[in-house]
Motif scaffolding. Structure first.
Motif, mmCIF file in Angstrom:
data_model
loop_
_atom_site.group_PDB
_atom_site.id
_atom_site.type_symbol
_atom_site.label_atom_id
_atom_site.label_comp_id
_atom_site.label_asym_id
_atom_site.label_seq_id
_atom_site.Cartn_x
_atom_site.Cartn_y
_atom_site.Cartn_z
ATOM 1 N N ALA A 198 0.266 3.986 5.816
ATOM 2 C CA ALA A 198 0.622 2.719 6.454
ATOM 3 C C ALA A 198 0.821 1.593 5.436
ATOM 4 N N HIS A 199 0.303 1.760 4.238
ATOM 5 C CA HIS A 199 0.395 0.740 3.182
ATOM 6 C C HIS A 199 -0.100 -0.614 3.683
ATOM 7 N N ASN A 200 -1.242 -0.591 4.315
ATOM 8 C CA ASN A 200 -1.827 -1.818 4.873
ATOM 9 C C ASN A 200 -3.201 -2.116 4.277
ATOM 10 N N LEU A 201 -3.401 -1.694 3.024
ATOM 11 C CA LEU A 201 -4.685 -1.862 2.355
ATOM 12 C C LEU A 201 -4.577 -2.869 1.218
ATOM 13 N N GLU A 202 -5.602 -3.708 1.095
ATOM 14 C CA GLU A 202 -5.765 -4.563 -0.073
ATOM 15 C C GLU A 202 -7.169 -4.329 -0.620
ATOM 16 N N PHE A 203 -7.333 -4.514 -1.922
ATOM 17 C CA PHE A 203 -8.599 -4.200 -2.568
ATOM 18 C C PHE A 203 -9.244 -5.474 -3.108
ATOM 19 N N VAL A 204 -10.480 -5.687 -2.669
ATOM 20 C CA VAL A 204 -11.205 -6.919 -2.959
ATOM 21 C C VAL A 204 -12.331 -6.635 -3.956
#
Length: 415
Positions: A198-204
């Motif tokens: 889905a390419h809906n990830l961000e990394f914090v």
């Protein structure tokens, strides 16, 4: 109506909070020359986000009694279990994601390390450091399969994944360079990113405020930087069976004025760093973290933000902080709009627009981390977490919060 925004991994989201209304409302440091502040952030973007809670829908439901259009919420996922911390977390994440909202997920291993049989905090920290090294070597990725499938099944939602939270050398570093955590972050981010359909990830990257530079995994994998904002980050005292300073030496803090003395010039007669009164409402390390994020082009998430027990009256049981809560709210929003000096750094600094997400926990902490009065776990009345942080329970603090949302350009609004 659900607010839907799609994530592009190569484009950071941002916004500008340079409004006269916000500057007037929120307390800028004494002596700040806004005109002398250098530049605005080059981070690109959209309106700031309001996320609610850290466990279940109770935080969302409380906000809905006076507000609307929050962007999402926050929950936790445990590496040891390969699953959500509890069914309450799973249900809240599902409700948010199914509506296409933002879900911040704290992927934890320090609090309950895989393979830890039990023991004191030092033993647990040692196992957490070992797990960090195992992740860096490619281990434990199978534990993320359920989370990855969950995100792929909900492509309209956005997921801000904290690769552990409040990371520190004590829990995550096996050597002075902290290559263990840096490599672990990059390994997990690469694993998840390469397998996301889905390419809906961000990394914090969410460090403790004093070690943000030492543990930084690098620009390539980090999408956002996180920081926790409770009491000491906003220079407020905490009551825990007596006033305490949360690691800030008493000579660097004024209880009566609720200010940090955190600029140093030379030493005193005993050879200790000499604190100079600078009238700061914000901890120096928080300001420096936000500047560090700006310098690296990374938006900031206030990943955990909430009230603590600010009063010395352990006899009350309502957990309310009517006077201090409003001060806390003013300082929260003034941090988002900060222009001025930073202790031990030269010049004036414009940090407006760097903080793009606020996670307000909005729970009644008197009843434990989930804020549920089910008799399972309560905090004692004279301890720091014995506080009702629900905004619905406050007058001036809620008004300040609502004004801050409107002046700051949030999509979320009060009714």
């Amino acid at each position: 109506m659900p607010l839907v925004r799609r994530v592009r991994r190569t484009t950071a989201m941002a916004r500008t909070l340079a409004t006269a209304a916000l500057t007037a409302l929120l307390l800028l440091p004494t002596g700040t020359d806004a005109g002398a502040a250098t530049g605005t952030t080059g981070i690109a973007a959209g309106p700031p986000e309001l996320l609610l809670g850290q466990s279940g829908a109770g935080a969302w439901n409380d906000f809905e009694t006076f507000g609307r259009d929050a962007d999402g919420g926050s929950v936790y996922y445990e590496l040891r279990k390969g699953d959500w911390v509890s069914d309450t977390h799973r249900r809240y994440a599902t409700a948010l994601a199914d509506q296409g909202r933002t879900v911040q997920v704290g992927i934890s291993w320090k609090d309950n390390p895989p393979g830890f049989p039990g023991g004191d905090e030092n033993a647990k920290a040692a196992r957490s450091r070992a797990v960090t090294a195992e992740i860096a070597a490619g281990g434990h990725t199978a534990s993320l399969a359920r989370l990855l499938a969950f995100a792929d099944a909900r492509p309209r939602a956005r997921f801000k994944l904290r690769l552990d939270y409040e990371v520190s050398s004590f829990y995550h570093c096996t050597d002075a360079s902290c290559s263990s955590y840096k490599n672990a972050f990059n390994r997990l981010a690469g694993h998840l990113d390469s397998r996301s359909k889905a390419h809906n990830l961000e990394f914090v990257y969410h460090p403790v405020r004093g070690e943000f530079e030492a543990l930084y995994p690098g620009d390539a994998a980090v999408d956002r930087m996180g920081v926790s904002v409770f009491a000491h980050e906003l220079c407020l005292p905490v009551y825990d069976r007596g006033y305490r300073y949360n690691g800030t030496p008493p000579q660097n803090y004024d209880v009566g004025a609720s200010q940090c003395r955190n600029a140093y010039v030379g030493t005193d007669s005993h050879g200790n760093p000499a604190a100079v009164w600078r009238n700061f409402d914000h901890d120096a390390n928080v300001l420096k973290l936000v500047k560090f994020a700006k310098d690296h082009g990374k938006p900031v998430v206030l990943s955990e933000a909430g009230l603590m027990n600010f009063t010395a009256d352990g006899g009350t049981t309502d957990g309310l902080e009517q006077q201090r809560a409003d001060v806390w709210m003013k300082r929260l929003f003034s941090l988002m709009n900060y222009q001025g000096p930073i202790p031990n750094l030269s010049g004036q600094h414009d940090l407006r627009g760097v903080i793009q997400s606020v996670v307000y926990i909005n729970l009644d902490f008197r009843y434990g981390w989930d804020g549920v009065d089910d008799g399972s776990f309560d905090f004692a009345p004279d301890t720091m977490w014995f506080v009702d942080g629900r905004l619905s329970r406050y007058g001036p603090a809620r008004t300040t919060f609502c004004q801050g949302l409107a002046a700051g350009g949030f999509t979320a609004r009060c009714r």
